[in-house]
Design a protein around this motif. Structure first.
Motif, PDB file in Angstrom:
ATOM      1  N   MET A   1      37.492  59.773 -44.192  1.00 41.68           N
ATOM      2  CA  MET A   1      36.383  59.482 -43.298  1.00 41.68           C
ATOM      3  C   MET A   1      35.720  60.805 -42.915  1.00 41.68           C
ATOM      4  O   MET A   1      36.387  61.804 -42.728  1.00 41.68           O
ATOM      5  CB  MET A   1      36.888  58.748 -42.061  1.00 41.68           C
ATOM      6  CG  MET A   1      35.775  58.241 -41.200  1.00 41.68           C
ATOM      7  SD  MET A   1      36.244  56.952 -40.029  1.00 41.68           S
ATOM      8  CE  MET A   1      36.504  55.574 -41.092  1.00 41.68           C
ATOM      9  N   ALA A   2      34.416  60.778 -42.813  1.00 40.02           N
ATOM     10  CA  ALA A   2      33.665  61.978 -42.474  1.00 40.02           C
ATOM     11  C   ALA A   2      32.796  61.719 -41.251  1.00 40.02           C
ATOM     12  O   ALA A   2      32.245  60.629 -41.096  1.00 40.02           O
ATOM     13  CB  ALA A   2      32.788  62.398 -43.650  1.00 40.02           C
ATOM     14  N   LYS A   3      32.700  62.715 -40.414  1.00 34.29           N
ATOM     15  CA  LYS A   3      31.810  62.652 -39.264  1.00 34.29           C
ATOM     16  C   LYS A   3      30.484  63.265 -39.692  1.00 34.29           C
ATOM     17  O   LYS A   3      30.425  64.421 -40.112  1.00 34.29           O
ATOM     18  CB  LYS A   3      32.409  63.427 -38.093  1.00 34.29           C
ATOM     19  CG  LYS A   3      31.832  63.044 -36.754  1.00 34.29           C
ATOM     20  CD  LYS A   3      32.584  63.722 -35.627  1.00 34.29           C
ATOM     21  CE  LYS A   3      33.846  62.927 -35.348  1.00 34.29           C
ATOM     22  NZ  LYS A   3      34.548  63.375 -34.139  1.00 34.29           N
ATOM     23  N   ILE A   4      29.427  62.453 -39.626  1.00 35.21           N
ATOM     24  CA  ILE A   4      28.103  62.888 -40.059  1.00 35.21           C
ATOM     25  C   ILE A   4      27.158  62.837 -38.873  1.00 35.21           C
ATOM     26  O   ILE A   4      27.164  61.865 -38.106  1.00 35.21           O
ATOM     27  CB  ILE A   4      27.589  62.001 -41.212  1.00 35.21           C
ATOM     28  CG1 ILE A   4      28.543  62.132 -42.405  1.00 35.21           C
ATOM     29  CG2 ILE A   4      26.159  62.371 -41.598  1.00 35.21           C
ATOM     30  CD1 ILE A   4      28.239  61.215 -43.545  1.00 35.21           C
ATOM     31  N   THR A   5      26.345  63.872 -38.728  1.00 34.71           N
ATOM     32  CA  THR A   5      25.355  63.924 -37.660  1.00 34.71           C
ATOM     33  C   THR A   5      23.982  63.640 -38.251  1.00 34.71           C
ATOM     34  O   THR A   5      23.516  64.354 -39.145  1.00 34.71           O
ATOM     35  CB  THR A   5      25.352  65.298 -36.970  1.00 34.71           C
ATOM     36  OG1 THR A   5      26.660  65.552 -36.443  1.00 34.71           O
ATOM     37  CG2 THR A   5      24.332  65.343 -35.845  1.00 34.71           C
ATOM     38  N   TYR A   6      23.374  62.560 -37.757  1.00 32.93           N
ATOM     39  CA  TYR A   6      22.020  62.169 -38.136  1.00 32.93           C
ATOM     40  C   TYR A   6      21.102  62.590 -36.995  1.00 32.93           C
ATOM     41  O   TYR A   6      21.345  62.219 -35.851  1.00 32.93           O
ATOM     42  CB  TYR A   6      21.924  60.660 -38.311  1.00 32.93           C
ATOM     43  CG  TYR A   6      22.841  60.078 -39.361  1.00 32.93           C
ATOM     44  CD1 TYR A   6      22.389  59.849 -40.659  1.00 32.93           C
ATOM     45  CD2 TYR A   6      24.155  59.735 -39.062  1.00 32.93           C
ATOM     46  CE1 TYR A   6      23.210  59.289 -41.625  1.00 32.93           C
ATOM     47  CE2 TYR A   6      24.991  59.176 -40.023  1.00 32.93           C
ATOM     48  CZ  TYR A   6      24.516  58.958 -41.297  1.00 32.93           C
ATOM     49  OH  TYR A   6      25.337  58.411 -42.247  1.00 32.93           O
ATOM     50  N   VAL A   7      20.070  63.358 -37.297  1.00 32.91           N
ATOM     51  CA  VAL A   7      19.158  63.850 -36.274  1.00 32.91           C
ATOM     52  C   VAL A   7      17.791  63.202 -36.487  1.00 32.91           C
ATOM     53  O   VAL A   7      17.176  63.368 -37.549  1.00 32.91           O
ATOM     54  CB  VAL A   7      19.030  65.388 -36.328  1.00 32.91           C
ATOM     55  CG1 VAL A   7      18.131  65.890 -35.204  1.00 32.91           C
ATOM     56  CG2 VAL A   7      20.405  66.052 -36.277  1.00 32.91           C
ATOM     57  N   VAL A  15      26.072  60.953 -33.932  1.00 38.09           N
ATOM     58  CA  VAL A  15      27.263  61.389 -34.649  1.00 38.09           C
ATOM     59  C   VAL A  15      28.064  60.143 -34.997  1.00 38.09           C
ATOM     60  O   VAL A  15      28.448  59.372 -34.112  1.00 38.09           O
ATOM     61  CB  VAL A  15      28.098  62.373 -33.807  1.00 38.09           C
ATOM     62  CG1 VAL A  15      29.331  62.803 -34.583  1.00 38.09           C
ATOM     63  CG2 VAL A  15      27.258  63.583 -33.401  1.00 38.09           C
ATOM     64  N   VAL A  16      28.285  59.927 -36.280  1.00 40.35           N
ATOM     65  CA  VAL A  16      28.865  58.689 -36.777  1.00 40.35           C
ATOM     66  C   VAL A  16      30.015  59.017 -37.723  1.00 40.35           C
ATOM     67  O   VAL A  16      29.898  59.920 -38.557  1.00 40.35           O
ATOM     68  CB  VAL A  16      27.782  57.878 -37.534  1.00 40.35           C
ATOM     69  CG1 VAL A  16      28.365  56.642 -38.167  1.00 40.35           C
ATOM     70  CG2 VAL A  16      26.626  57.517 -36.617  1.00 40.35           C
TER      71      VAL A  16
END
Length: 107
Positions: A1-7, A15-16
């Motif tokens: 699982m990766a934490k991805i930041t969508y701006v 942060v998902v």
């Protein structure tokens, strides 16, 4: 699982955590992140999941293939080296910490 930041274009961050095997686009869609429309559902047949990757990540991602390159020609204000289609980015542990910014609009 990766934490991805969508701006978002206006600067709001989402942060998902996205499961491995999904795409960065599916992570946005499944978590109701605004700014990624994904009209073609991930078939690389449009440019409505276009983002700008954080410059620190540009060289860490898989290379853009010919089909993605063709679709990026239709994206709103593409930036060479930073523009990507999120439907083409498969999530792995290696993407943990990825930051992507949405353009002003999707076309």
């Amino acid at each position: 699982m990766a934490k991805i930041t969508y701006v978002e274009h206006g600067g709001k961050e989402h942060v998902v955590e996205v499961a491995n095997g999904l795409t960065v686009m599916e992570g946005a869609r499944d978590n109701n992140v605004p700014g990624i429309e994904a009209d073609c559902g991930g078939a690389c047949a449009c440019s409505t999941c276009h983002v700008y990757v954080d410059p620190a990540w540009a060289e860490k991602l898989p290379a853009v293939d010919d089909m993605e390159e063709d679709m990026l020609d239709f994206a709103f204000e593409p930036k060479p080296g930073l523009s990507r289609l999120t439907c083409q980015l498969k999530v792995t542990d290696d993407l943990d910490g990825l930051i992507v910014q949405m353009p002003e609009k999707q076309i």
